[in-house]
Design an enzyme around this catalytic site. Structure first.
Site, PDB file in Angstrom:
ATOM      1  N   GLU A  67      65.929  33.821  -0.526  1.00 19.04           N
ATOM      2  CA  GLU A  67      66.527  32.885  -1.478  1.00 19.04           C
ATOM      3  C   GLU A  67      66.959  33.623  -2.736  1.00 19.04           C
ATOM      4  OE1 GLU A  67      63.975  29.565  -2.258  1.00 19.04           O
ATOM      5  OE2 GLU A  67      63.955  28.900  -0.174  1.00 19.04           O
TER       6      GLU A  67
ATOM      7  N   HIS B  61      66.483  24.342  -1.931  1.00 18.98           N
ATOM      8  CA  HIS B  61      65.128  24.330  -2.497  1.00 18.98           C
ATOM      9  C   HIS B  61      64.989  23.242  -3.572  1.00 18.98           C
ATOM     10  CE1 HIS B  61      61.426  27.112  -2.883  1.00 18.98           C
ATOM     11  NE2 HIS B  61      61.094  25.868  -3.171  1.00 18.98           N
TER      12      HIS B  61
END
Length: 530
Positions: free
Chosen positions: A263, A281
């Protein structure tokens, strides 16, 4: 002089006002965290630093933070804080571990609905002026079986919501007792059964060595055909490439992911698949959750700066300053004892029984208990601390029993921890020597005298000639150096154990080589924060 706090990331005005109302001077500079040089110039003026994720509390910054006493992270993740560096400088690091729980659980439920009814694809199609009613055939959640991997705080909320949808719930969690499972309305099962019987699977565990790729290619192959998989916990729990292949083959009907192995996720094997819902997220991204964690961190920091009270600290026990000076080595011992039994079992824990003898019996037992429980729980969840561990143990139905007694042996003080699982008990005892160093002095009722190191190995065998030689030769042949070694036995020819302090973690191939000698009944690597 009133303590002074810097808020260097965006917190709500209500949180900032909490500091002021409590008599703490506060500078609210929400963009300062993005400017490392400017932050470093001013950080020496503050007793407290309240942050989210933009501010990086690095070792270099902490070197300039000569007045700093506490860092408060509004949220659970502290990847942006150098905790070891903070600890060395006596800076407490706090977080707010439970402020996002409801929001994250709700996101998992929302993702389950989205993948069941293909909502994102249907929305895009309809926005484009199409009316593809027959294309988007979904499935009901009613009466389906939901498999929950991880039945802790967030997993428990998901289970509660799923029961409200009249789903059947299976739960896999090594720390979940049968009694607690029944209490929350789930059926406790092993992972293989959960995979084979679940129509939907949702993950709610931390990312550890044990949980990494818990849904591997092999595990995915063992799922019920047509399953739908939701991950709003941590990236890396699922083999994304293997899942992509299973989605293409039809073994998995759909997936919904909020987290990814890397990420920010700009690419993934899951991207572009029509039966996959993805979000960036967003698990904690609600107005309520962000407000909750901001208010909590302000309260915690103000409490500490004004009264010395410590809550949700990641790097120190919740004890008074007077107790800390005396209890420090005993708290470390308690954590090591818990860590030993926690690392020695993969079975569900029913109870943890703790005996305090001599001087240990007169200390702050709540703090010592918390250290033991945290040590046990860290084997499965390295993110727990002395504050959160007892809460997690209670949620999972683990019974904690404490016994005290006057000095009964050769040691001025002594702690014994016994962990009860389904069909066995494991116990270890320890003390603190006059040099302030914790030692293991009894394991499985066998007396030892083991110095505790970062990397250790536990072996169990029958008391026969040649065992020690085999151990030393095998380690030497494979290049593993021993720093220290201690052994003990129940009786001549009976059970014997050894604790070996190593210079490095025990490689798996070395563990296998020791077992293949036929001399050892058990070989287990151990790790401790020393």
């Amino acid at each position: 002089m009133a303590p002074k706090v810097l808020v260097s990331d965006a917190l709500s005005e209500t949180a900032v006002q909490i500091f002021r109302d409590r008599g703490v001077e506060v500078d609210y500079l929400p963009d300062l965290g993005k400017d490392k040089e400017k932050l470093a110039e001013v950080i020496g003026n503050y007793d407290g630093l309240a942050i989210r994720s933009a501010t990086k509390a690095t070792e270099k910054l902490l070197e300039r933070a000569t007045r700093l006493k506490v860092i408060g992270r509004a949220g659970i993740g502290v990847d942006n804080v150098d905790i070891p560096a903070a600890s060395k400088r006596g800076v407490i690091v706090m977080n707010t571990p439970f402020g996002n729980s409801v929001t994250t659980a709700e996101h998992a439920i929302a993702m389950m609905f989205a993948v069941a009814r293909q909502l994102p694809e249907a929305s895009v199609s309809t926005h484009a002026g199409k009316w593809e009613k027959n294309r988007f055939m979904g499935v009901e959640l009613f009466n389906k079986t939901l498999g929950v991997i991880g039945a802790g705080n967030i997993g428990g909320i998901v289970i509660d919501r799923a029961l409200g949808l009249h789903m059947k719930v299976l739960a896999y969690d090594p720390f979940l007792s049968e009694e607690r499972a029944a209490e929350i309305g789930a059926k406790k099962v092993e992972l293989d059964e959960l995979l084979a019987k679940s129509d939907f699977i949702t993950l709610h565990v931390p990312l550890t060595d044990k949980t990494r790729n818990i849904l591997s290619a092999e595990a995915i192959a063992g799922t019920k055909p047509g399953v739908r998989i939701i991950n709003c916990a941590r990236g890396g729990l699922v083999d994304e490439a293997a899942l992509a292949e299973a989605l293409k083959s039809g073994q998995v009907a759909g997936a919904a992911f909020d987290v990814f192995a890397t990420e920010p996720a700009t690419e993934s094997p899951l991207f572009g698949l029509s039966n996959v819902v993805v979000t960036p997220h967003l698990g904690a991204s609600t107005t309520e959750a962000q407000e909750n964690v901001a208010l909590q961190v302000a309260e915690q920091m103000a409490d500490y700066l004004l009264t010395g009270a410590v809550a949700n600290a990641l790097n120190m026990p919740s004890v008074t300053a007077e107790e800390a000076a005396v209890m420090g080595p005993w708290i470390k011992l308690a954590g090591h004892l818990g860590g030993f039994v926690g690392q020695m079992t993969d079975e569900p824990i029913k109870a943890i029984n703790i005996l305090y003898d001599g001087v240990a019996a007169g200390m702050n037992l709540q703090a010592l208990n918390a250290a033991v429980i945290a040590g046990v729980m860290k084997a499965a969840n390295p993110d727990v601390n002395m504050v959160s561990a007892p809460v997690i143990a209670k949620e999972r139905g683990i019974q904690i029993a404490t016994t005290t007694q006057d000095k009964s042996g050769v040691y001025d003080g002594y702690i014994k921890v016994t962990m009860v699982t389904g069909d066995r008990e494991r116990s270890i005892g320890g003390t603190v020597f006059s040099d302030g160093k914790p030692r293991f002095v009894q394991i499985r009722g066998i007396n030892v005298d083991a110095e505790i190191g970062a990397h250790m190995m536990y072996t169990r065998n029958k008391d026969l000639p040649g065992v020690i030689g085999t151990l030393g030769m095998t380690l030497g042949r494979l290049g593993v150096n021993m720093a220290n070694f201690t052994l003990g036995r129940a009786a001549a020819g009976g059970d014997a154990i050894a604790i070996t302090y190593l210079d490095e973690p025990l490689p798996e191939e070395v563990r296998q080589a020791l077992l293949e000698t036929g001399k050892f009944e058990q070989v287990r690597p151990l790790a401790f924060e020393v």
